[in-house]
Write a protein that holds these residues in place. Structure first.
Motif, PDB file in Angstrom:
ATOM      1  N   ARG A  53       0.814  -1.219   0.000  1.00 48.07           N
ATOM      2  CA  ARG A  53       0.000   0.000   0.000  1.00 48.07           C
ATOM      3  C   ARG A  53       0.849   1.272   0.000  1.00 48.07           C
ATOM      4  N   THR A  54       1.916   1.296   0.802  1.00 53.69           N
ATOM      5  CA  THR A  54       2.745   2.510   0.877  1.00 53.69           C
ATOM      6  C   THR A  54       3.395   2.802  -0.463  1.00 53.69           C
ATOM      7  N   ILE A  55       4.008   1.796  -1.061  1.00 54.30           N
ATOM      8  CA  ILE A  55       4.675   1.991  -2.352  1.00 54.30           C
ATOM      9  C   ILE A  55       3.644   2.376  -3.420  1.00 54.30           C
ATOM     10  N   ARG A  56       2.512   1.696  -3.433  1.00 51.36           N
ATOM     11  CA  ARG A  56       1.461   2.039  -4.414  1.00 51.36           C
ATOM     12  C   ARG A  56       1.038   3.494  -4.254  1.00 51.36           C
ATOM     13  N   GLY A  57       0.873   3.926  -3.010  1.00 53.19           N
ATOM     14  CA  GLY A  57       0.452   5.301  -2.755  1.00 53.19           C
ATOM     15  C   GLY A  57       1.494   6.319  -3.199  1.00 53.19           C
ATOM     16  N   GLN A  58       2.766   6.031  -2.949  1.00 56.79           N
ATOM     17  CA  GLN A  58       3.832   6.952  -3.366  1.00 56.79           C
ATOM     18  C   GLN A  58       3.914   7.042  -4.883  1.00 56.79           C
ATOM     19  N   ILE A  59       3.811   5.900  -5.547  1.00 54.45           N
ATOM     20  CA  ILE A  59       3.856   5.897  -7.013  1.00 54.45           C
ATOM     21  C   ILE A  59       2.634   6.613  -7.573  1.00 54.45           C
ATOM     22  N   LYS A  60       1.467   6.362  -6.992  1.00 52.22           N
ATOM     23  CA  LYS A  60       0.239   6.993  -7.481  1.00 52.22           C
ATOM     24  C   LYS A  60       0.320   8.509  -7.363  1.00 52.22           C
ATOM     25  N   ARG A  61       0.856   8.995  -6.251  1.00 53.77           N
ATOM     26  CA  ARG A  61       0.981  10.455  -6.087  1.00 53.77           C
ATOM     27  C   ARG A  61       1.912  11.030  -7.156  1.00 53.77           C
ATOM     28  N   ALA A  62       3.057  10.394  -7.364  1.00 59.10           N
ATOM     29  CA  ALA A  62       3.995  10.874  -8.387  1.00 59.10           C
ATOM     30  C   ALA A  62       3.374  10.780  -9.782  1.00 59.10           C
ATOM     31  N   ASP A  63       2.622   9.710 -10.024  1.00 60.19           N
ATOM     32  CA  ASP A  63       1.948   9.509 -11.314  1.00 60.19           C
ATOM     33  C   ASP A  63       0.927  10.622 -11.568  1.00 60.19           C
ATOM     34  N   GLN A  64       0.180  10.994 -10.532  1.00 60.63           N
ATOM     35  CA  GLN A  64      -0.816  12.054 -10.691  1.00 60.63           C
ATOM     36  C   GLN A  64      -0.164  13.419 -10.899  1.00 60.63           C
ATOM     37  N   ILE A  65       0.958  13.659 -10.240  1.00 60.27           N
ATOM     38  CA  ILE A  65       1.696  14.909 -10.463  1.00 60.27           C
ATOM     39  C   ILE A  65       2.164  14.968 -11.902  1.00 60.27           C
ATOM     40  N   SER A  66       2.742  13.859 -12.370  1.00 50.96           N
ATOM     41  CA  SER A  66       3.195  13.812 -13.760  1.00 50.96           C
ATOM     42  C   SER A  66       2.027  14.034 -14.713  1.00 50.96           C
ATOM     43  N   ALA A  67       0.913  13.370 -14.454  1.00 50.55           N
ATOM     44  CA  ALA A  67      -0.260  13.504 -15.331  1.00 50.55           C
ATOM     45  C   ALA A  67      -0.762  14.944 -15.364  1.00 50.55           C
ATOM     46  N   PHE A  68      -0.744  15.623 -14.225  1.00 53.93           N
ATOM     47  CA  PHE A  68      -1.177  17.027 -14.179  1.00 53.93           C
ATOM     48  C   PHE A  68      -0.334  17.874 -15.127  1.00 53.93           C
ATOM     49  N   TYR A  69       0.986  17.739 -15.025  1.00 55.66           N
ATOM     50  CA  TYR A  69       1.856  18.565 -15.874  1.00 55.66           C
ATOM     51  C   TYR A  69       1.823  18.113 -17.333  1.00 55.66           C
ATOM     52  N   GLU A  70       1.737  16.819 -17.579  1.00 50.83           N
ATOM     53  CA  GLU A  70       1.589  16.346 -18.956  1.00 50.83           C
ATOM     54  C   GLU A  70       0.307  16.923 -19.576  1.00 50.83           C
ATOM     55  N   ALA A  71      -0.771  16.897 -18.802  1.00 47.37           N
ATOM     56  CA  ALA A  71      -2.056  17.384 -19.299  1.00 47.37           C
ATOM     57  C   ALA A  71      -1.992  18.863 -19.668  1.00 47.37           C
ATOM     58  N   THR A  72      -1.371  19.667 -18.806  1.00 47.06           N
ATOM     59  CA  THR A  72      -1.351  21.113 -19.042  1.00 47.06           C
ATOM     60  C   THR A  72      -0.269  21.542 -20.023  1.00 47.06           C
ATOM     61  N   VAL A  73       0.852  20.845 -20.036  1.00 47.00           N
ATOM     62  CA  VAL A  73       1.972  21.234 -20.905  1.00 47.00           C
ATOM     63  C   VAL A  73       1.831  20.623 -22.300  1.00 47.00           C
ATOM     64  N   LEU A  74       1.331  19.383 -22.366  1.00 43.83           N
ATOM     65  CA  LEU A  74       1.352  18.650 -23.639  1.00 43.83           C
ATOM     66  C   LEU A  74      -0.014  18.364 -24.247  1.00 43.83           C
ATOM     67  N   ALA A  75      -1.030  18.172 -23.414  1.00 47.63           N
ATOM     68  CA  ALA A  75      -2.299  17.636 -23.916  1.00 47.63           C
ATOM     69  C   ALA A  75      -3.441  18.653 -23.993  1.00 47.63           C
ATOM     70  N   GLY A  76      -3.138  19.921 -23.813  1.00 46.69           N
ATOM     71  CA  GLY A  76      -4.136  20.958 -24.045  1.00 46.69           C
ATOM     72  C   GLY A  76      -5.164  21.160 -22.944  1.00 46.69           C
ATOM     73  N   PHE A  77      -4.954  20.588 -21.763  1.00 49.79           N
ATOM     74  CA  PHE A  77      -5.880  20.793 -20.654  1.00 49.79           C
ATOM     75  C   PHE A  77      -5.657  22.180 -20.049  1.00 49.79           C
ATOM     76  N   SER A  78      -6.727  22.801 -19.596  1.00 54.08           N
ATOM     77  CA  SER A  78      -6.573  23.992 -18.777  1.00 54.08           C
ATOM     78  C   SER A  78      -6.143  23.527 -17.386  1.00 54.08           C
ATOM     79  N   GLU A  79      -5.623  24.462 -16.600  1.00 58.51           N
ATOM     80  CA  GLU A  79      -5.223  24.096 -15.235  1.00 58.51           C
ATOM     81  C   GLU A  79      -6.432  23.609 -14.439  1.00 58.51           C
ATOM     82  N   LYS A  80      -7.572  24.265 -14.633  1.00 55.04           N
ATOM     83  CA  LYS A  80      -8.794  23.873 -13.921  1.00 55.04           C
ATOM     84  C   LYS A  80      -9.197  22.444 -14.276  1.00 55.04           C
ATOM     85  N   GLU A  81      -9.144  22.098 -15.554  1.00 54.54           N
ATOM     86  CA  GLU A  81      -9.486  20.730 -15.974  1.00 54.54           C
ATOM     87  C   GLU A  81      -8.522  19.713 -15.355  1.00 54.54           C
ATOM     88  N   ALA A  82      -7.236  20.052 -15.395  1.00 54.60           N
ATOM     89  CA  ALA A  82      -6.230  19.128 -14.854  1.00 54.60           C
ATOM     90  C   ALA A  82      -6.426  18.913 -13.361  1.00 54.60           C
TER      91      ALA A  82
END
Length: 198
Positions: free
Chosen positions: A118-147
């Protein structure tokens, strides 16, 4: 697989998994269904490198085991591709069962527990969501609000040093293999079990 391995998707064996096949596949699988800006697709391999970079910044004393699990967190996609989350939900249990079996075989191959705790899954998930936020706004055309709606706000993390510039397949494949070798060496030096041989 290009290595010559024959991987049974319904009953994958750790002995049929090679990091060269994983790197080759992940470097050619596009995140966001390829709907990203830039000359090259933003690949799952590049995403995995970004998530490993982030986990190293957000987890004090990040262990080689956590880094290795992070580099491999999307490894099943070298075989089954990267599907958007809503489509995964439509497919339901069958997709998840295949993904779970592949994850276990991959982890066993490289000396990790079949499924992260659970701990490792949670740490990876948090990092994955951070990456997804920046990928969405920098690369995939999401607004910050959408991300923020989909991935949450990346609190306590500055994107300084996080390079999301899509790179050529051959470059990312090599970078992934090089980083994997470094992390696996550190993991082995801490007394991890030896990689299973074919």
């Amino acid at each position: 697989m290009l290595s010559g391995r024959r991987l049974d998707l319904l009953d994958p064996s750790p002995l049929d998994i090679e990091i060269s096949d994983i790197a080759h596949g992940l470097a050619r699988v596009a995140r966001w269904n390829g709907q990203t800006s830039g000359k090259h697709a933003y690949s799952v391999a590049q995403h995995s490198l970004a998530v490993e970079y982030i986990v190293g910044r957000i987890v004090p004393d990040c262990s080689p085991m956590l880094r290795l699990a992070t580099l491999l967190h999307d490894a099943p996609e070298y075989v089954i591709g990267d599907m958007i989350s809503p489509f995964k939900k439509v497919l339901g249990g069958n997709y998840k069962a295949v993904e779970t079996r592949l994850e276990a075989a991959i982890h066993i191959r490289f000396g990790l527990p079949p499924h992260p705790g659970r701990t490792i899954r949670g740490q990876i998930k948090r990092a994955d969501q951070i990456s997804a936020f920046y990928e969405a706004t920098v690369l995939a055309g999401f607004s910050e609000k959408e991300a923020v709606t989909y991935f949450g706000r990346p609190r306590g993390f500055s994107p300084d040093g996080l390079d999301l510039t899509p790179r050529p397949v051959s470059d990312i494949q090599r970078l992934y293999l090089d980083r994997f070798a470094d992390v696996e060496t550190a993991f082995r030096s801490q007394g991890a079990p030896a990689r299973r041989k074919a």
